[in-house]
Design a protein around this motif. Sequence first.
Motif, PDB file in Angstrom:
ATOM      1  N   UNK A 266      41.068  37.257  49.649  1.00 54.97           N
ATOM      2  CA  UNK A 266      40.314  36.179  50.268  1.00 54.97           C
ATOM      3  C   UNK A 266      41.090  34.874  50.089  1.00 54.97           C
ATOM      4  N   UNK A 267      41.103  34.031  51.099  1.00 54.78           N
ATOM      5  CA  UNK A 267      41.802  32.758  50.921  1.00 54.78           C
ATOM      6  C   UNK A 267      41.101  31.921  49.859  1.00 54.78           C
ATOM      7  N   UNK A 268      41.886  31.257  49.062  1.00 57.12           N
ATOM      8  CA  UNK A 268      41.300  30.406  48.028  1.00 57.12           C
ATOM      9  C   UNK A 268      40.601  29.224  48.680  1.00 57.12           C
ATOM     10  N   UNK A 269      39.432  28.877  48.150  1.00 54.02           N
ATOM     11  CA  UNK A 269      38.732  27.702  48.644  1.00 54.02           C
ATOM     12  C   UNK A 269      39.498  26.461  48.225  1.00 54.02           C
ATOM     13  N   UNK A 270      39.671  25.558  49.157  1.00 51.72           N
ATOM     14  CA  UNK A 270      40.334  24.309  48.837  1.00 51.72           C
ATOM     15  C   UNK A 270      39.406  23.394  48.067  1.00 51.72           C
TER      16      UNK A 270
ATOM     17  N   UNK B 110      34.207  28.969  45.424  1.00 56.22           N
ATOM     18  CA  UNK B 110      35.011  27.866  44.883  1.00 56.22           C
ATOM     19  C   UNK B 110      35.241  28.007  43.382  1.00 56.22           C
ATOM     20  N   UNK B 111      34.340  28.734  42.725  1.00 56.83           N
ATOM     21  CA  UNK B 111      34.518  28.978  41.287  1.00 56.83           C
ATOM     22  C   UNK B 111      35.401  30.192  41.022  1.00 56.83           C
ATOM     23  N   UNK B 112      35.909  30.806  42.098  1.00 61.84           N
ATOM     24  CA  UNK B 112      36.766  31.973  41.934  1.00 61.84           C
ATOM     25  C   UNK B 112      36.009  33.241  41.631  1.00 61.84           C
ATOM     26  N   UNK B 113      34.703  33.252  41.864  1.00 65.47           N
ATOM     27  CA  UNK B 113      33.887  34.425  41.575  1.00 65.47           C
ATOM     28  C   UNK B 113      33.794  35.321  42.808  1.00 65.47           C
ATOM     29  N   UNK B 114      33.682  36.633  42.610  1.00 64.37           N
ATOM     30  CA  UNK B 114      33.486  37.538  43.753  1.00 64.37           C
ATOM     31  C   UNK B 114      32.081  37.367  44.317  1.00 64.37           C
ATOM     32  N   UNK B 115      31.843  37.878  45.521  1.00 67.51           N
ATOM     33  CA  UNK B 115      30.484  37.804  46.070  1.00 67.51           C
ATOM     34  C   UNK B 115      29.481  38.445  45.120  1.00 67.51           C
ATOM     35  N   UNK B 116      28.337  37.809  44.978  1.00 68.96           N
ATOM     36  CA  UNK B 116      27.289  38.322  44.107  1.00 68.96           C
ATOM     37  C   UNK B 116      25.922  37.944  44.644  1.00 68.96           C
TER      38      UNK B 116
END
Length: 696
Positions: free
Chosen positions: A317-321, A684-690
């Motif tokens: 997944x692209x990193x959130x800016x 944005x926190x680098x967490x997977x979907x939950x």
Amino acid sequence: MSVSNGEWPAEVLLRKALAHHQLGQLPEAVACYQGVLAQQSGHFDALHLLGSALGQQGRFEEGLQLIDRALQLRADHALAHNNRGGLLLALGRAAEAVAAYDQGLRLQPADAVAHFRRGIALQSLGEAAQAVQAFDHAMQLQPGMTEARQAREALLAGAAQAVPATAPSSLASRGTVNDSQEQSRRARETLQQLEQIDGAPVAGSAEEQARAHMARAESWASVRMYQRASDAFAEAQRLAPQLPLLPGYVLYNRLRAADWHDLAHWRGVIEQGLARGQPAVPPLAWLPCHDDPESALRAARIYGERRYPGARAAVARPASGPAAPRIRLAYLSADFKEHPVTRVLAEVFELHDRQRFEVHGYSYGGHAPDDLSRRLSGAFDRFVDVRGWSDAQIADDLAARGIDVAIDLNGHTEHSRTSVLEQHPVPVTANYIGFPGTSGLPFMDYVIGDPILIPAGDERFYSEAVVRLPHCYLPADRRRPLLPAPPRSALGLPDEGFVFCAFSNTYKIAPEVFDAWMRLLLAVPGSVLWLVQDSDDAAARLRAHAHGRGVDGTRLVMAERASYEQYLARYARADLFLDTFPYNALATASDALWAGLPVLTRTGHTYVSRGATSILKAAGLPELVTTTLHDYEATALRLARQPEELQALRARLAAQRDSCALFDTPAYVRQLEAALEGMVRRARAGQPPGGFDVGP
């Protein structure tokens, strides 16, 4: 639902496109021609005929570009030159139009229509004498051509225009359907051609023969001859059982035709195929046939693995800016037009908080503008027509514009382009409203539901992380118009008697539920059942089913398709809406409630068998939810026999309409936005979907 265009060979898609085009079904024809070009970008007939169809939709520049591309491949095609002339004329480029007609007539000098249209072009250039000669040529070749005679007479009488300038699309290309009589004639011609094709022998290998029968099936379905379609699909499956999805197409068209004689057999074939991991059924076709969420997930996953073989669960997944001032949302759909999905979402788009959200619409549907499409296009900060873009171009644009959440409003439905999201070009993807169930896709992060639609513990039946809104998952458009209802007699209803209403599509009608409906008619003298007429053969078969259950078939009143406003107004003449099971009415149930008609449902275990339960509880009518067929039938009978109880429900529905959760669209939008913010926050926190629940 029909076979997805991406699943057909180009030659089959072209035949399907031609059937739609001849019937004047331009959006469907456009989508099929585009499907051909997606496989063979240099296909002459698809380029030429797509250009013609776009011209008939008033999209003259786009059509001209395509026909020019076609003529680069085959400069000796008379009709393509003539259709090019029509597009040039519609664009006001009359001199170029004359040159195009001249080229076409050099190749085919006996084309009366081309002579006539050349005359119109000459007239617009002020060349009256030459125009009269052109009209004369047309009448010599086709003495009965009324248009040429009238144009000649008007020109000689000094009229400025022989053809109204307000209707340039009528000159743009061949095949324009200008009135219902002409459309009926074309439909008859198509049916006659299909009869000839259907009786012709099929040569080739077993698989080649099967694909020919599949093409015939699609052609029959395009003219709503679903019984013939299902039989052709069944023959294809007999010849080549290894071909994917055929049992599902047979079953789905059986349901559309109300042909129930061998449903159990086809359900068994599909269940065996799914158990072996075979793509036996499209997910949407399977929903009316069972109430098993695990089976729904299995069908979706198997279908997705075949449709998107490059998809990977661990796709990067692209990193959130860095957090931007506003979250950027993108809604992707083929249905930004008069359609149940975008109808319920229209006000959602409009009410998004522009201080916190930037809202984009990506439209890839080939449809003519209507009132709702015009409203929708103005509801976004940016609305872009991407019909001519490749999947990669759309994905690149999503990434370049820094979209945070891409929301797929189609899923596994016709004309879907979920493949745009296959390589996850944005940080968050969501499956929402359009496909009523799990996508089964590894690249779809979230599904949006509610505690009733997807109860705690059912997360295991969804490939996505489940996000629950506090009330109903389904939004509502408070701008739905409510016109005065016509009298009963104008709708084909008796002046007296109880009216049970079930305005769901025929494919949702299960035989067991129909049996209960017939018992209700027998128990309530003078009552009628008001249904939607999907097709003539399905209506006749439903009446025959009624007769076989001891009910006069005339007590089934068939409502023809109407405009959305007319459809809503009809509900005022019904007494009780009877829901279908296991595939509930969903948006149709919301429409009935908005119009003041109580809805009786039965709840189950899947998304589609729990949707109406969520809707009714949000409307404040939980007593209209039943859990068994016996209770459903008993409640309907009690309400039909106790008008005071039914009237009390109507009064409560009317009193609560402006305050209940179902129709509180501003509150719904704030809750949806909280859900979207939660998804973005995790990304944005680098967490997977939950999964998580949104508070009220």
